[in-house]
Design a protein around this motif. Structure first.
Motif, PDB file in Angstrom:
ATOM      1  N   GLY A  99       0.808  -1.217   0.000  1.00  0.00           N
ATOM      2  CA  GLY A  99       0.000   0.000   0.000  1.00  0.00           C
ATOM      3  C   GLY A  99       0.840   1.266   0.000  1.00  0.00           C
ATOM      4  N   LEU A 100       2.028   1.200   0.598  1.00  0.00           N
ATOM      5  CA  LEU A 100       2.913   2.360   0.612  1.00  0.00           C
ATOM      6  C   LEU A 100       3.326   2.775  -0.796  1.00  0.00           C
ATOM      7  CD1 LEU A 100       5.349   1.508   3.553  1.00  0.00           C
ATOM      8  CD2 LEU A 100       3.565   3.261   3.523  1.00  0.00           C
ATOM      9  N   PHE A 101       3.485   1.791  -1.667  1.00  0.00           N
ATOM     10  CA  PHE A 101       3.981   2.063  -3.016  1.00  0.00           C
ATOM     11  C   PHE A 101       2.888   1.949  -4.072  1.00  0.00           C
ATOM     12  CE2 PHE A 101       7.540   0.221  -0.570  1.00  0.00           C
ATOM     13  CZ  PHE A 101       8.397   1.309  -0.604  1.00  0.00           C
ATOM     14  N   ALA A 102       1.628   1.858  -3.668  1.00  0.00           N
ATOM     15  CA  ALA A 102       0.533   1.648  -4.618  1.00  0.00           C
ATOM     16  C   ALA A 102       0.403   2.784  -5.626  1.00  0.00           C
ATOM     17  CB  ALA A 102      -0.777   1.465  -3.861  1.00  0.00           C
ATOM     18  N   GLY A 103       0.716   4.001  -5.236  1.00  0.00           N
ATOM     19  CA  GLY A 103       0.587   5.139  -6.128  1.00  0.00           C
ATOM     20  C   GLY A 103       1.749   5.332  -7.078  1.00  0.00           C
ATOM     21  N   TRP A 104       2.780   4.567  -6.947  1.00  0.00           N
ATOM     22  CA  TRP A 104       3.953   4.726  -7.800  1.00  0.00           C
ATOM     23  C   TRP A 104       3.671   4.136  -9.179  1.00  0.00           C
ATOM     24  CZ3 TRP A 104       9.316   3.954  -5.158  1.00  0.00           C
ATOM     25  CH2 TRP A 104       9.377   4.722  -3.999  1.00  0.00           C
ATOM     26  N   ALA A 105       4.038   4.847 -10.209  1.00  0.00           N
ATOM     27  CA  ALA A 105       3.828   4.358 -11.571  1.00  0.00           C
ATOM     28  C   ALA A 105       4.940   3.377 -11.971  1.00  0.00           C
ATOM     29  CB  ALA A 105       3.777   5.517 -12.553  1.00  0.00           C
ATOM     30  N   THR A 106       6.147   3.641 -11.532  1.00  0.00           N
ATOM     31  CA  THR A 106       7.268   2.756 -11.852  1.00  0.00           C
ATOM     32  C   THR A 106       7.933   2.302 -10.556  1.00  0.00           C
ATOM     33  OG1 THR A 106       8.782   4.630 -12.032  1.00  0.00           O
ATOM     34  CG2 THR A 106       7.729   3.892 -14.059  1.00  0.00           C
TER      35      THR A 106
END
Length: 157
Positions: A99-106
Motif C-alpha cells: 500500500g505504501l507504493f501503490a501510487g507509484w507508476a514505476t
C-alpha cells in the motif's frame, strides 16, 4: 548424501530414491502445469528434489549410515520455528508495505520487494540471534582459548 551409499557399494538405494522422486516430479508437473503454469513446473521440480533428499536421508538413517545428534535436532526445530515466524511476519506486513507504493507508476513492485526483503532479513537475523546467540558466543570464546598463536613463522618448502 548419495556418496554414503556409493562408498559402501550400494548403488541401488540412491537409484530407488531418485526414480521415486522423478516419478513424483512428473506427476506433479502434469497436475500443476495447468493451474499454475510455469510456477507449477518449478514447484513440481522443488517437490521432487525435496522428496529425493528426504528419501536418501531416511534410507541413510534406517541403515544407520547417518545419525542426528540431539543438538542438531533442537537446532532444526528452532530454525523451522524461525522460518515460520518469518513467514508470518511477511504475510502480515505484505499488504501494508504494498500500500505504501501503490501510487507509484514505476518501480512499485521492486520497491515493495526490496522493503519486504529488508524486513525479512532483519526479522530472521533477530530471531536466529535470539535463539542461537549464546551458543555462538560460547563457540567463539572456546575457539579463542584453544587457538594456539604461532610463535615462529612456518618454513616455506
Amino acid at each position: 548424501m548419495t556418496a554414503t551409499f556409493l562408498a559402501r557399494g550400494d548403488t541401488a538405494t540412491p537409484v530407488k530414491a531418485s526414480l521415486t522422486a522423478v516419478a513424483v516430479n512428473v506427476v506433479c508437473k502434469i497436475l500443476l502445469m495447468g493451474p499454475l503454469a510455469q510456477v507449477g513446473l518449478a514447484l513440481a521440480t522443488s517437490i521432487g528434489a525435496w522428496l529425493n533428499l528426504a528419501l536418501i536421508t531416511w534410507f541413510a538413517v534406517r541403515q544407520r549410515h547417518l545419525a542426528f545428534e540431539d543438538g542438531l535436532r533442537g537446532a532444526m526445530v528452532r530454525l523451522a520455528g524461525a522460518g515460520g515466524a518469518l513467514a508470518l511476519v511477511l504475510w502480515l506486513v505484505r499488504r501494508p508495505i504494498a500500500g505504501l507504493f501503490a501510487g507509484w507508476a514505476t518501480w512499485r513492485d521492486e520497491s515493495t520487494l526490496a522493503v519486504l526483503a529488508a524486513i525479512g532479513a532483519a526479522v530472521y537475523f533477530g530471531i536466529v540471534l535470539a535463539l542461537f546467540g549464546r551458543q555462538w558466543l560460547a563457540a567463539v570464546r572456546t575457539r579463542k582459548r584453544t587457538a594456539a598463536p604461532l610463535t615462529r613463522p612456518l618454513p616455506l618448502e
